[in-house]
Design an enzyme around this catalytic site. Structure first.
Site, PDB file in Angstrom:
ATOM      1  N   ALA A 155      -5.243  -8.424   7.583  1.00  0.00           N
ATOM      2  CA  ALA A 155      -4.666  -8.555   6.237  1.00  0.00           C
ATOM      3  C   ALA A 155      -4.435  -7.203   5.571  1.00  0.00           C
ATOM      4  CB  ALA A 155      -5.608  -9.403   5.381  1.00  0.00           C
ATOM      5  N   PRO A 156      -3.530  -7.178   4.590  1.00  0.00           N
ATOM      6  CA  PRO A 156      -3.269  -5.957   3.825  1.00  0.00           C
ATOM      7  C   PRO A 156      -4.133  -5.904   2.562  1.00  0.00           C
ATOM      8  CG  PRO A 156      -1.640  -7.576   3.218  1.00  0.00           C
ATOM      9  CD  PRO A 156      -2.613  -8.270   4.155  1.00  0.00           C
ATOM     10  N   TRP A 157      -3.857  -4.912   1.702  1.00  0.00           N
ATOM     11  CA  TRP A 157      -4.734  -4.685   0.552  1.00  0.00           C
ATOM     12  C   TRP A 157      -4.185  -5.192  -0.759  1.00  0.00           C
ATOM     13  CZ3 TRP A 157      -1.224  -1.908  -2.009  1.00  0.00           C
ATOM     14  CH2 TRP A 157      -0.441  -0.984  -1.312  1.00  0.00           C
ATOM     15  N   LYS A 181      -9.934  -9.630   9.925  1.00  0.00           N
ATOM     16  CA  LYS A 181     -10.199  -8.247   9.480  1.00  0.00           C
ATOM     17  C   LYS A 181      -9.432  -7.982   8.184  1.00  0.00           C
ATOM     18  CE  LYS A 181      -8.315  -4.217  10.495  1.00  0.00           C
ATOM     19  NZ  LYS A 181      -8.393  -3.627   9.141  1.00  0.00           N
ATOM     20  N   PRO A 182     -10.165  -7.758   7.076  1.00  0.00           N
ATOM     21  CA  PRO A 182      -9.463  -7.364   5.851  1.00  0.00           C
ATOM     22  C   PRO A 182      -8.998  -5.920   5.959  1.00  0.00           C
ATOM     23  CG  PRO A 182     -11.836  -7.256   5.503  1.00  0.00           C
ATOM     24  CD  PRO A 182     -11.629  -7.775   6.917  1.00  0.00           C
ATOM     25  N   GLU A 184      -9.138  -2.106   5.344  1.00  0.00           N
ATOM     26  CA  GLU A 184     -10.304  -1.221   5.180  1.00  0.00           C
ATOM     27  C   GLU A 184     -10.476  -0.814   3.714  1.00  0.00           C
ATOM     28  OE1 GLU A 184      -7.620  -0.865   6.953  1.00  0.00           O
ATOM     29  OE2 GLU A 184      -7.024   1.210   7.327  1.00  0.00           O
ATOM     30  N   ILE A 235       5.796  -2.457   8.535  1.00  0.00           N
ATOM     31  CA  ILE A 235       6.648  -2.638   9.718  1.00  0.00           C
ATOM     32  C   ILE A 235       6.117  -1.826  10.901  1.00  0.00           C
ATOM     33  CG2 ILE A 235       8.950  -2.111  10.667  1.00  0.00           C
ATOM     34  CD1 ILE A 235      10.127  -2.877   7.975  1.00  0.00           C
ATOM     35  N   THR A 237       3.108  -0.953  11.516  1.00  0.00           N
ATOM     36  CA  THR A 237       1.920  -1.611  12.066  1.00  0.00           C
ATOM     37  C   THR A 237       2.350  -2.797  12.931  1.00  0.00           C
ATOM     38  OG1 THR A 237       0.786  -0.994  10.042  1.00  0.00           O
ATOM     39  CG2 THR A 237      -0.336  -2.568  11.449  1.00  0.00           C
ATOM     40  N   GLU A 255       4.139 -10.789   9.160  1.00  0.00           N
ATOM     41  CA  GLU A 255       4.670 -10.770   7.782  1.00  0.00           C
ATOM     42  C   GLU A 255       4.698  -9.317   7.367  1.00  0.00           C
ATOM     43  OE1 GLU A 255       5.822 -12.967   5.843  1.00  0.00           O
ATOM     44  OE2 GLU A 255       4.875 -14.906   6.202  1.00  0.00           O
TER      45      GLU A 255
HETATM   46  P1  NAD Z   1      -0.832  -1.681   6.824  1.00  0.00           P
HETATM   47  O1  NAD Z   1       0.143  -2.074   7.863  1.00  0.00           O
HETATM   48  O2  NAD Z   1      -1.160  -0.267   6.659  1.00  0.00           O
HETATM   49  O3  NAD Z   1      -2.223  -2.420   7.058  1.00  0.00           O
HETATM   50  C1  NAD Z   1      -2.276  -3.822   7.184  1.00  0.00           C
HETATM   51  C2  NAD Z   1      -3.470  -4.167   8.055  1.00  0.00           C
HETATM   52  O4  NAD Z   1      -3.193  -3.764   9.387  1.00  0.00           O
HETATM   53  C3  NAD Z   1      -4.757  -3.467   7.640  1.00  0.00           C
HETATM   54  O5  NAD Z   1      -5.838  -4.379   7.768  1.00  0.00           O
HETATM   55  C4  NAD Z   1      -4.875  -2.352   8.661  1.00  0.00           C
HETATM   56  O6  NAD Z   1      -6.197  -1.957   8.907  1.00  0.00           O
HETATM   57  C5  NAD Z   1      -4.298  -3.029   9.891  1.00  0.00           C
HETATM   58  N1  NAD Z   1      -3.786  -2.110  10.914  1.00  0.00           N
HETATM   59  C6  NAD Z   1      -3.207  -0.902  10.730  1.00  0.00           C
HETATM   60  N2  NAD Z   1      -2.880  -0.370  11.932  1.00  0.00           N
HETATM   61  C7  NAD Z   1      -3.247  -1.259  12.881  1.00  0.00           C
HETATM   62  C8  NAD Z   1      -3.186  -1.273  14.296  1.00  0.00           C
HETATM   63  N3  NAD Z   1      -2.650  -0.261  14.992  1.00  0.00           N
HETATM   64  N4  NAD Z   1      -3.658  -2.348  14.959  1.00  0.00           N
HETATM   65  C9  NAD Z   1      -4.185  -3.394  14.277  1.00  0.00           C
HETATM   66  N5  NAD Z   1      -4.301  -3.423  12.928  1.00  0.00           N
HETATM   67  C10 NAD Z   1      -3.833  -2.368  12.244  1.00  0.00           C
HETATM   68  O7  NAD Z   1      -0.278  -2.337   5.483  1.00  0.00           O
HETATM   69  P2  NAD Z   1      -0.883  -2.203   4.033  1.00  0.00           P
HETATM   70  O8  NAD Z   1      -0.584  -0.811   3.603  1.00  0.00           O
HETATM   71  O9  NAD Z   1      -2.294  -2.693   4.006  1.00  0.00           O
HETATM   72  O10 NAD Z   1      -0.011  -3.259   3.220  1.00  0.00           O
HETATM   73  C11 NAD Z   1       1.254  -2.930   2.720  1.00  0.00           C
HETATM   74  C12 NAD Z   1       2.350  -3.504   3.596  1.00  0.00           C
HETATM   75  O11 NAD Z   1       2.133  -4.899   3.785  1.00  0.00           O
HETATM   76  C13 NAD Z   1       3.682  -3.384   2.933  1.00  0.00           C
HETATM   77  O12 NAD Z   1       4.658  -2.961   3.851  1.00  0.00           O
HETATM   78  C14 NAD Z   1       3.972  -4.798   2.448  1.00  0.00           C
HETATM   79  O13 NAD Z   1       5.318  -5.097   2.280  1.00  0.00           O
HETATM   80  C15 NAD Z   1       3.344  -5.620   3.505  1.00  0.00           C
HETATM   81  N6  NAD Z   1       3.044  -6.971   2.991  1.00  0.00           N
HETATM   82  C16 NAD Z   1       3.825  -8.007   3.423  1.00  0.00           C
HETATM   83  C17 NAD Z   1       3.596  -9.297   2.943  1.00  0.00           C
HETATM   84  C18 NAD Z   1       4.443 -10.455   3.403  1.00  0.00           C
HETATM   85  O14 NAD Z   1       4.106 -11.590   3.085  1.00  0.00           O
HETATM   86  N7  NAD Z   1       5.500 -10.222   4.137  1.00  0.00           N
HETATM   87  C19 NAD Z   1       2.556  -9.526   2.045  1.00  0.00           C
HETATM   88  C20 NAD Z   1       1.781  -8.443   1.635  1.00  0.00           C
HETATM   89  C21 NAD Z   1       2.039  -7.152   2.119  1.00  0.00           C
END
Ligand code: NAD
Length: 488
Positions: A155-157, A181-182, A184, A235, A237, A255
């Site tokens: 999940a994201p933050w 995994k939430p 970090e 994207i 990620t 997502e």
């Molecule tokens: P992020 O991609 O940095 O992190 C999301 C999650 O992925 C975190 O838990 C992180 O620890 C994990 N992660 C990062 N690298 C990884 C890897 N190599 N392997 C496995 N897990 C990994 O995103 P963020 O900064 O937390 O959130 C913001 C992004 O999320 C924005 O782009 C936003 O648009 C998107 N988002 C999309 C939706 C939707 O419904 N489409 C909803 C909320 C947020």
């Protein structure tokens, strides 16, 4: 929520194989973005703990996958009740950990989270599918939907508890087991719910582990016993996850980001547009993948819209001492604030882009950025093309509606969009042509548990919410029985 930390307890234990345990990995400082202060330390899961969590989920699958929909429904309803009983604590943790105003965390995040568990508790008991029948003489065919196995949910933050609910509820309802995994940055609310989950679910059915993406996250998604990866995030990620799962061909549910176009026609209700964008371009400080951030305004309404919206955006309240006055919070981190600032700086380096309001970091403590409106933007500008994920909205002028639809679709993103006009026929025709997972008419941002949420193009695939999500977390199977001797 600045200064209210002393009265709110923090939970830092992970949930692994039915036990609440301290993480054995590195400590991660959990920051209040409204003040920049460290709230607490949460230890990441160590590599052996990640392994234990996955194996526990794998073991638990054989019995959980054979429970009836009614049994799983009862558990989901109990989780919803448990969240409701702890709503005040969870809202406080969400507000502290994300910096969002407490009244909004209470009113929006918590009620939506509870509703998602209740929706899936009902939906799993009334799924529909293709009719059984004799599609080949002498054979009866029927279709089943079965769970997939261990799901790694990441999940994201931006809405930590709500995103957890979107992932956990349909996966459990469909009969899967999980390692969740939430982000970090924002583990506090789900860790506070972990003791209740440990009581309500059989051992191993849900495991909650903390840690960064590159370490814990990538270990999790690469593991051969994990059969599906569900990610909400960036994207880049999503691309990394796809590369990691290629070896084991796991199912994926992605997502990713968004850059929602908002098409405003000459005949739109201007007050409604101004109110709508003021609310939903800046909600959660614009850290929302559906944020109404990319306005296309028709020439006849453009100037009034820019002027009235500028005033409305300048009136948004944030960083006030009295939290109840605030309408939006800070960015999640100094890094995210600086990223937003650099987008705006580059945009204002273009001579045609006009600052209507905002465009600076807030000078006080915390990671606030002023709600910003930029006008005169062109379709090819970076600020129009790329997701900022901050409180920044752009306005681009158009003459012909067909041009606006083309520009709206000229994007790598495909999550959410809206069209504003008092002519329903026009609205329906535009909605039909927009290549987005959702199009609102004379509105923006509204989600309901019954309707699917998810994108096209690089916004990813896979639906959250709705019975479509149950389908994503299950696999369709064909059972075909050969008949014996004909009866007559
Ligand atoms: P992020 O991609 O940095 O992190 C999301 C999650 O992925 C975190 O838990 C992180 O620890 C994990 N992660 C990062 N690298 C990884 C890897 N190599 N392997 C496995 N897990 C990994 O995103 P963020 O900064 O937390 O959130 C913001 C992004 O999320 C924005 O782009 C936003 O648009 C998107 N988002 C999309 C939706 C939707 O419904 N489409 C909803 C909320 C947020």
């Amino acid at each position: 929520m600045a200064g209210e930390t002393t009265s709110t307890p923090f939970y830092s234990e992970l949930l692994i194989d039915g036990e609440l345990v301290a993480g054995a990995g590195l400590p991660e400082a959990i920051i209040n973005p409204a003040t920049g202060e460290t709230l607490t330390l949460v230890r990441e899961a160590s590599t052996p703990q990640v392994e234990t969590a996955i194996l526990a989920a794998h073991r638990a699958f054989s019995s959980w996958s054979r429970t009836t929909p009614a049994q799983r429904s009862a558990v989901l309803l109990a989780i919803a009740d448990a969240i409701e009983q702890r709503a005040e604590l969870l809202a406080r943790l969400e507000a502290l950990n994300c910096g969002k105003p407490l009244h909004l965390a209470r009113q929006d995040d918590l009620s939506a989270t509870v509703d998602v568990f209740r929706f899936f508790a009902g939906a799993v008991r009334c799924q529909q599918g293709q009719l059984a029948g004799e599609y080949l003489p002498g054979y009866t065919s029927m279709v089943r939907r079965d769970p997939i196995g261990v799901v790694a949910s990441i999940a994201p933050w931006n809405y930590p508890l709500m995103m957890a609910a979107w992932k956990i509820a349909p996966a459990l309802a469909a009969g899967n087991t999980l390692v969740f995994k939430p982000s970090e940055h924002t583990p506090l609310s789900i860790l506070a719910l972990a003791p209740a989950l440990a009581e309500l679910l059989p051992r191993g059915v849900i495991n909650i582990i903390c840690g960064g993406g590159e370490g814990v996250g990538s270990h999790l998604v690469s593991h051969p016993k994990v059969r599906m990866v569900s990610l909400t995030g960036d994207i880049v990620t999503g691309q990394k996850v796809l590369q990691a799962v290629a070896k084991t061909l796991k199912r994926t549910h992605l997502e990713l980001g968004g850059k929602a176009p908002v098409i405003v026609c000459n005949d739109a209700d201007l007050d409604a547009v101004v109110q709508g964008v003021r609310n939903y371009g800046y909600y959660n400080a614009g850290q929302d993948c559906t944020a109404a951030c990319r306005i296309y305004a028709q020439a006849g309404i453009h100037d009034r819209l820019v002027s009235e919206l500028g005033d409305a955006v300048a009136s948004l309240r944030f960083a006030r001492k009295n939290d109840a006055d605030n309408e939006l919070g800070p960015l999640i981190s100094a890094r995210q604030r600086d990223r937003v600032a650099s987008f705006v700086e580059r945009a204002l380096g273009q001579p045609h882009i006009e600052r209507v309001t905002g465009a600076a970091a807030h000078s006080g403590p915390g990671f606030f950025y002023q709600p910003t409106l930029l006008a005169g933007c062109k379709q090819s500008d970076e600020i129009v093309q790329r997701e900022v994920f901050g409180p920044v909205v752009t306005v681009t002028r158009f003459d012909e509606l067909a041009q606006a639809v083309d520009w709206a679709n000229d994007s790598e993103y495909g999550l959410a969009s809206s069209v504003w006009t008092q002519n329903l026929d026009k609205a329906m025709q535009v909605a039909a042509r927009l290549q987005y997972g959702c199009t609102w008419i004379n509105s923006h941002f509204m989600l309901v548990s019954e309707m699917p949420h998810g994108g096209l193009k690089r916004s990813g695939y896979g639906k959250d919410l709705s019975s479509d999500s149950l389908q994503d977390y299950s696999v369709v199977r064909h059972i075909m029985a050969r008949h014996g001797q004909p009866l007559v």
